[in-house]
Design a protein around this motif. Sequence first.
Motif, PDB file in Angstrom:
ATOM      1  N   ILE A 159       0.838  -1.196   0.000  1.00 22.23           N
ATOM      2  CA  ILE A 159       0.000   0.000   0.000  1.00 22.23           C
ATOM      3  C   ILE A 159       0.875   1.248   0.000  1.00 22.23           C
ATOM      4  N   ASN A 160       0.602   2.143  -0.926  1.00 21.00           N
ATOM      5  CA  ASN A 160       1.217   3.470  -0.889  1.00 21.00           C
ATOM      6  C   ASN A 160       0.484   4.255   0.198  1.00 21.00           C
ATOM      7  N   GLU A 161       1.168   4.520   1.311  1.00 27.68           N
ATOM      8  CA  GLU A 161       0.491   5.135   2.455  1.00 27.68           C
ATOM      9  C   GLU A 161       0.137   6.600   2.232  1.00 27.68           C
ATOM     10  N   GLY A 162       0.673   7.219   1.159  1.00 24.74           N
ATOM     11  CA  GLY A 162       0.303   8.578   0.807  1.00 24.74           C
ATOM     12  C   GLY A 162       0.739   9.609   1.832  1.00 24.74           C
ATOM     13  N   LYS A 163      -0.030  10.681   1.939  1.00 22.78           N
ATOM     14  CA  LYS A 163       0.270  11.747   2.900  1.00 22.78           C
ATOM     15  C   LYS A 163      -0.653  11.594   4.101  1.00 22.78           C
ATOM     16  N   VAL A 164      -1.739  12.386   4.133  1.00 26.86           N
ATOM     17  CA  VAL A 164      -2.703  12.229   5.235  1.00 26.86           C
ATOM     18  C   VAL A 164      -4.041  11.731   4.704  1.00 26.86           C
ATOM     19  N   ASN A 165      -4.052  11.228   3.471  1.00 25.83           N
ATOM     20  CA  ASN A 165      -5.271  10.631   2.920  1.00 25.83           C
ATOM     21  C   ASN A 165      -5.500   9.256   3.533  1.00 25.83           C
ATOM     22  N   LEU A 166      -6.686   8.718   3.341  1.00 26.84           N
ATOM     23  CA  LEU A 166      -7.093   7.486   4.024  1.00 26.84           C
ATOM     24  C   LEU A 166      -6.787   6.242   3.196  1.00 26.84           C
ATOM     25  N   ALA A 167      -5.503   6.005   2.956  1.00 31.26           N
ATOM     26  CA  ALA A 167      -5.091   4.842   2.176  1.00 31.26           C
ATOM     27  C   ALA A 167      -5.470   3.542   2.874  1.00 31.26           C
ATOM     28  N   LYS A 168      -5.371   3.510   4.196  1.00 36.44           N
ATOM     29  CA  LYS A 168      -5.694   2.285   4.933  1.00 36.44           C
ATOM     30  C   LYS A 168      -7.200   2.023   4.938  1.00 36.44           C
ATOM     31  N   ALA A 169      -7.990   3.091   4.897  1.00 36.54           N
ATOM     32  CA  ALA A 169      -9.441   2.907   4.772  1.00 36.54           C
ATOM     33  C   ALA A 169      -9.761   2.302   3.413  1.00 36.54           C
ATOM     34  N   THR A 170      -9.056   2.744   2.388  1.00 29.79           N
ATOM     35  CA  THR A 170      -9.230   2.184   1.046  1.00 29.79           C
ATOM     36  C   THR A 170      -8.878   0.713   1.037  1.00 29.79           C
ATOM     37  N   ALA A 171      -7.784   0.368   1.722  1.00 30.35           N
ATOM     38  CA  ALA A 171      -7.365  -1.032   1.810  1.00 30.35           C
ATOM     39  C   ALA A 171      -8.431  -1.869   2.505  1.00 30.35           C
ATOM     40  N   LEU A 172      -9.062  -1.305   3.533  1.00 30.15           N
ATOM     41  CA  LEU A 172     -10.125  -2.019   4.251  1.00 30.15           C
ATOM     42  C   LEU A 172     -11.303  -2.281   3.315  1.00 30.15           C
ATOM     43  N   PHE A 173     -11.696  -1.299   2.549  1.00 32.40           N
ATOM     44  CA  PHE A 173     -12.791  -1.455   1.594  1.00 32.40           C
ATOM     45  C   PHE A 173     -12.456  -2.491   0.520  1.00 32.40           C
ATOM     46  N   CYS A 174     -11.169  -2.594   0.168  1.00 29.89           N
ATOM     47  CA  CYS A 174     -10.748  -3.491  -0.913  1.00 29.89           C
ATOM     48  C   CYS A 174     -10.326  -4.875  -0.423  1.00 29.89           C
ATOM     49  N   GLY A 175     -10.443  -5.114   0.883  1.00 28.38           N
ATOM     50  CA  GLY A 175     -10.122  -6.434   1.413  1.00 28.38           C
ATOM     51  C   GLY A 175      -8.651  -6.727   1.565  1.00 28.38           C
ATOM     52  N   VAL A 176      -7.796  -5.697   1.627  1.00 25.44           N
ATOM     53  CA  VAL A 176      -6.355  -5.924   1.798  1.00 25.44           C
ATOM     54  C   VAL A 176      -5.831  -5.119   2.979  1.00 25.44           C
ATOM     55  N   SER A 177      -6.632  -4.997   4.029  1.00 24.33           N
ATOM     56  CA  SER A 177      -6.254  -4.162   5.168  1.00 24.33           C
ATOM     57  C   SER A 177      -5.024  -4.679   5.902  1.00 24.33           C
ATOM     58  N   GLY A 178      -4.691  -5.941   5.727  1.00 21.25           N
ATOM     59  CA  GLY A 178      -3.508  -6.470   6.392  1.00 21.25           C
ATOM     60  C   GLY A 178      -2.232  -6.300   5.592  1.00 21.25           C
ATOM     61  N   ALA A 179      -2.324  -5.705   4.419  1.00 21.62           N
ATOM     62  CA  ALA A 179      -1.146  -5.532   3.559  1.00 21.62           C
ATOM     63  C   ALA A 179      -0.182  -4.517   4.170  1.00 21.62           C
ATOM     64  N   LYS A 180       1.081  -4.656   3.831  1.00 20.68           N
ATOM     65  CA  LYS A 180       2.096  -3.747   4.350  1.00 20.68           C
ATOM     66  C   LYS A 180       1.992  -2.396   3.669  1.00 20.68           C
TER      67      LYS A 180
END
Length: 316
Positions: A159-180
């Motif tokens: 996951i590209n963690e970005g700046k202060v955007n919600l990249a981890k929320a996106t990962a949760l929606f996409c089913g990859v919340s456990g990804a590095k």
Amino acid sequence: MNFQAYFAVKYYMKKYLPKIKTGICLALCIAIVIAAPCIAFAKKDGRAASSGGEIVLRIWQIDSFEGGKGSRADYLQSVGDKYLEKDGSYVSVTSISAEAARVNLANGNVPDAISYGAGVYGIEGYISGYKTWCRGGYCFLSVDASADFSDINSENTVINEGKVNLAKATALFCGVSGAKSEKSTGAYVSLINGKYKYLLGTQRDIFRLKTRGVSFAVKPVTEFNDLYQNISVTSSGERAKLANGFIEYLLSCSADLNKIGMFSVNSNGLYDDEMRQLEGVNFDYKLNFPISENTKKDIEKIVSDGDINKLKNLLK
């Protein structure tokens, strides 16, 4: 002729002239270093002076997520320069961090308008409404050009963690919340080097791959988006009227957004390459507005807990 004096003068010139030249050059360099900022400041303030007392609109640009390419602040300034030719109003754009914006606002330093990413907190009490002037988008990327993305999981995705955007929320929606998660350039390099098959990134990563000249496949994320660049008026009276006029002009320039690698929220057809796949996408859930600090903390906790249903309810 006094040859002794002649040779003495020649000797001392040969000995000291190089040092004198060096000293003069050093003095000139110091003068330039001191003068350059003054000249730049004078040029910037010259907008007000040359306008004969006209209002100079002050606009802040907050980059809370990665753009496509180039500078959004520079783009806004270029639009402002065109607006001057059209309307006669001067515009001065300053790039500022979200934290610096919050401190300045609290100290009474308020601009005429603020351009900011959705999800930014601390400005909600200073604005009245907002307009989205461009957006980005999340996507899965693979340097395997034949990838069909059917095997995406948290193990083969970074996951590209970005700046202060919600990249981890996106990962949760996409089913990859456990990804590095890795910093933006690190995540991109990990994909290129084959450490991961997929990258959950943004439009910025598409441009990184294009610059690298590698073949790649793209799958747009439609489950969630918070990569919206909004603009709000923060002044009142005549200044607010002029600021609203600039915002309307900015929105009319959406056909130029491909210059900074961004998308319009109202029109398509800006791209004919891989970026086209991210145009005209509808999102199941989105965060496209400013929030409070408490809401920001609530979202981060929900994402940390992995409670997708609670997150969906919050974003309804």
